[in-house]
Design a protein around this motif. Structure first.
Motif, PDB file in Angstrom:
ATOM      1  N   TYR A 122       5.299 -33.856  25.696  1.00 34.87           N
ATOM      2  CA  TYR A 122       5.645 -32.731  25.034  1.00 34.87           C
ATOM      3  C   TYR A 122       4.501 -31.979  24.468  1.00 34.87           C
ATOM      4  N   SER A 189      17.809 -30.247  12.060  1.00 33.84           N
ATOM      5  CA  SER A 189      17.484 -29.137  13.061  1.00 33.84           C
ATOM      6  C   SER A 189      16.156 -29.630  13.793  1.00 33.84           C
ATOM      7  N   GLU A 193      15.699 -31.509  18.129  1.00 31.71           N
ATOM      8  CA  GLU A 193      14.737 -30.835  18.868  1.00 31.71           C
ATOM      9  C   GLU A 193      13.999 -32.053  19.775  1.00 31.71           C
ATOM     10  N   ARG A 592       5.582 -25.491  13.662  1.00 30.91           N
ATOM     11  CA  ARG A 592       6.486 -26.269  13.777  1.00 30.91           C
ATOM     12  C   ARG A 592       6.540 -27.193  14.876  1.00 30.91           C
ATOM     13  N   GLU A 593       5.987 -26.974  16.037  1.00 29.61           N
ATOM     14  CA  GLU A 593       5.932 -28.022  17.234  1.00 29.61           C
ATOM     15  C   GLU A 593       5.034 -29.233  16.698  1.00 29.61           C
ATOM     16  N   LEU A 596       7.459 -31.326  14.247  1.00 31.15           N
ATOM     17  CA  LEU A 596       8.030 -32.191  15.221  1.00 31.15           C
ATOM     18  C   LEU A 596       7.292 -33.258  16.010  1.00 31.15           C
ATOM     19  N   TRP A 600       8.591 -37.045  15.332  1.00 35.13           N
ATOM     20  CA  TRP A 600       8.893 -37.857  16.461  1.00 35.13           C
ATOM     21  C   TRP A 600       8.325 -39.096  16.875  1.00 35.13           C
TER      22      TRP A 600
END
Length: 626
Positions: A122, A189, A193, A592-593, A596, A600
């Motif tokens: 990712y 939220s 993802e 935001r990535e 995340l 994660w």
């Protein structure tokens, strides 16, 4: 006009001196053009970025010629050192999975967690910059939990009041948030993802502004020692690559039915500084610094203050500058240690996730929920300010007088009140004229911060022309009595963030906890001036003096920093350079990535530390293929 005469005939008709003069003019003209072309090409070839592209924007001029200007100010050296540090940091970037996994093992002393390959995939697909040290905070936060029983940690995480729960690849928020800010929804939220690639895991949330865990130093060290002893890179054939899951934990909770109660440690009130002392190392200056008993006395600033984290009066190590254990005077200069708005603190280590914490707190950090919202109050919306040359040459601040419960007996010790009074030109001019102090601060010693405005007593005059700072709400206690502060400070009209972004300089200081506007400031075209005692998820990927200008929590360096950036063209170029570097870098690593990816990876690690087979769990496919 020359008419039909040829250029050669016209030149022949001129006196010898005119011809010679014209020849030299032509030579000089072409020489100048050649020089400019050579400088441009040299810049292109000599200052190419490691990523393979030129630094964009007007600040590249500053970078190209930086080494040709005299470093006659300490900030010059700090900027140069920051740039060098960052360039070296980028050489550690991982571009492929085997390299990333190898660097993980080198730095962490164990295999990456299962699921590391999907996480890295990712990251690559979303152009994330992966440097292993960017994730150091995760391992500092999780390390003590390796010293606790994994089943106990999992059960306590699952039964908390507010939990982001991942089961079978789906994230759900649990807990009654009626009448509360939507933090749980925002974090759910984000986790959602990544949920399809996550094991079953629970993320219990701290719903208070203030940090809640402050475990004594000796206890934390004992737990961390157990983690260090557990570090081992197991042989590939012994590694388990699948999490055990939380089925048994869920079954036990379900069996209790309505009798399930979240585990509640002993919550403490009282004096927060006393709890802080116990979390500091025994040999630290703050360990034996007794709490202040009378906050009606004016704040005291340390004399001859020259901490190891500073360089000639300016912050060099921003992480160390946050630590209250090395700064006993901070107990009288920051609302957290004076009278927090709410206080329910435990000395017991339990799993709890939150957006910020003190260096001595034990929550597990995640990106602040306010960084996940599009609310223009925090982000400024889609407008992040005009180009540097079009900005107002001044400093701006708007906000409320938060930071704790400020009242008649203690308000002079609060950090936001100090900032606003320091930016009040009338107040400072009076101090300079009368050689006096203000209610919240003293002028910095000229022996330490020796610059023209300080020597000449014109800081106040500069502020009167270039500063626009004030409170929109005093948040007095009791609420209907602000008589204690009104003689010294006046309320001002609010100003939307997009209007604030028109100014060059934006101070950012703590409120009840961290300031949720820092990310917005970094992504703006303005220069953030940052002081804080609160750590955040992004600290390891931001470099002070390259992405923002750090301040000491006394703010005694504020005037000297502003003087450096506003005194001459070089200072202005330096300010513009940092502002544009911060914005450019923030757009690469604060997306935001990126948030995340941080959460994660954190949840992969937390799921492992909650697994009874945690010492055997790992990702080793890269070793098998090798």
């Amino acid at each position: 006009m020359l008419g039909n005469r040829s250029l050669r005939d016209w030149l022949a008709s001129l006196p010898d001196g005119r011809v010679c003069s014209l020849r030299w003019q032509s030579i000089l003209r072409y020489a100048a053009i050649a020089f400019l072309v050579s400088i441009t090409l040299s810049g292109i070839f000599l200052f190419r970025r490691p990523e393979g592209f030129l630094r964009q924007g007007g600040s590249h001029y500053f970078e190209y010629f930086w080494n040709q200007t005299a470093a006659d100010h300490p900030i010059d050296q700090l900027i140069s050192d920051a740039h060098t540090f960052h360039e070296n940091l980028l050489t550690q970037r991982s571009f492929d999975l085997p390299t990333a996994a190898a660097r993980y093992r080198d730095r962490r002393g164990r295999h990456p967690p299962p699921g590391f390959d999907a996480w890295f995939k990712y990251a690559v697909e979303h152009d994330a910059i992966i440097v292993e040290s960017f994730f150091d905070r995760i391992y500092a936060d999780v390390a003590p939990f390796w010293g606790l029983d994994p089943r106990t940690t999992a059960e306590r995480a699952a039964s908390w009041d507010y939990v982001v729960r991942v089961r079978n690849g789906v994230a759900n928020g649990t807990g009654d948030t009626s009448g509360k800010v939507p933090w749980l929804q925002l974090w759910t939220s984000l986790v959602g993802e990544a949920a399809p690639w996550l094991p079953d895991v629970d993320m219990p949330i701290n719903y208070m502004d203030e940090s809640r865990l402050i475990v004594p130093w000796e206890d934390v060290m004992s737990l961390v020692e157990k983690e260090q002893k557990s570090q081992t890179v197991k042989p590939v054939e012994e590694v388990i690559t699948k999490y055990s899951g939380l089925a048994q934990v869920d079954a036990d909770i379900a069996a209790k039915g309505d009798n399930v109660e979240p585990y509640k440690p002993k919550w403490l009130g009282g004096n927060y500084w006393e709890l802080t002392q116990a979390a500091c190392p025994p040999d630290s200056p703050s360990r034996n610094a007794t709490p202040i008993q009378n906050f009606e006395e004016l704040p005291v600033f340390p004399e001859d203050w020259n901490p190891e984290y500073s360089y000639k009066g300016y912050v060099r190590n921003f992480t160390a500058a946050m630590n209250p254990c090395t700064q006993p005077h901070i107990r009288g200069l920051h609302g957290t240690f004076i009278e927090p708005l709410t206080m329910a603190t435990s000395k017991e280590l339990i799993p709890l996730f939150g957006g910020c914490k003190l260096a001595i707190n034990n929550e597990i950090l995640i990106p602040g929920a306010m960084y996940l919202t599009d609310d223009p109050f925090y982000s400024g919306g889609n407008t992040h300010g005009p180009p540097w040359k079009q900005k107002i040459d001044g400093v701006v601040w708007r906000g409320v007088a938060s930071g704790g419960r400020n009242k008649k007996e203690n308000w002079v010790h609060f950090q936001r009140h100090r900032l606003i009074e320091m930016l009040n030109g009338t107040t400072v001019s009076g101090m300079e004229e009368n050689s006096s102090r203000a209610m919240t601060f003293e002028l910095p010693p000229v022996e330490k911060y020796d610059f023209p405005r300080r020597r000449e007593g014109t800081i106040g005059a500069w502020l009167e022309e270039h500063s626009d700072a004030g409170f929109v709400n005093f948040l007095c206690f009791p609420a209907n009595d602000c008589s204690y502060v009104e003689p010294y400070l006046s309320k001002v009209e609010s100003m939307p963030m997009m209007e604030q972004y028109k100014y060059k300089f934006m101070p950012d200081v703590d409120g009840n906890s961290f300031s949720a506007r820092f990310r917005g400031f970094l992504l703006s075209t303005s220069l953030p001036l940052k002081a804080t005692v609160y750590a955040e998820w992004h600290d390891d990927r931001l470099v002070p003096w390259l992405h923002f200008a750090p301040m000491d929590n006394t703010f005694q360096d504020l005037y000297a920093i502003l003087d450096y950036f506003t005194r001459d063209k070089k200072g202005d170029k330096s300010a513009r350079f940092i502002a544009e570097e911060g914005r450019s870098w923030g757009a690469k690593v604060l997306r935001r990535e990126d948030m995340l990816l941080y959460v994660w990876r954190l949840l992969l690690e937390f799921a492992r530390v909650c697994d009874e087979k945690r010492n055997m769990l790992g990702y080793v496919d890269d070793l098998r293929s090798a």
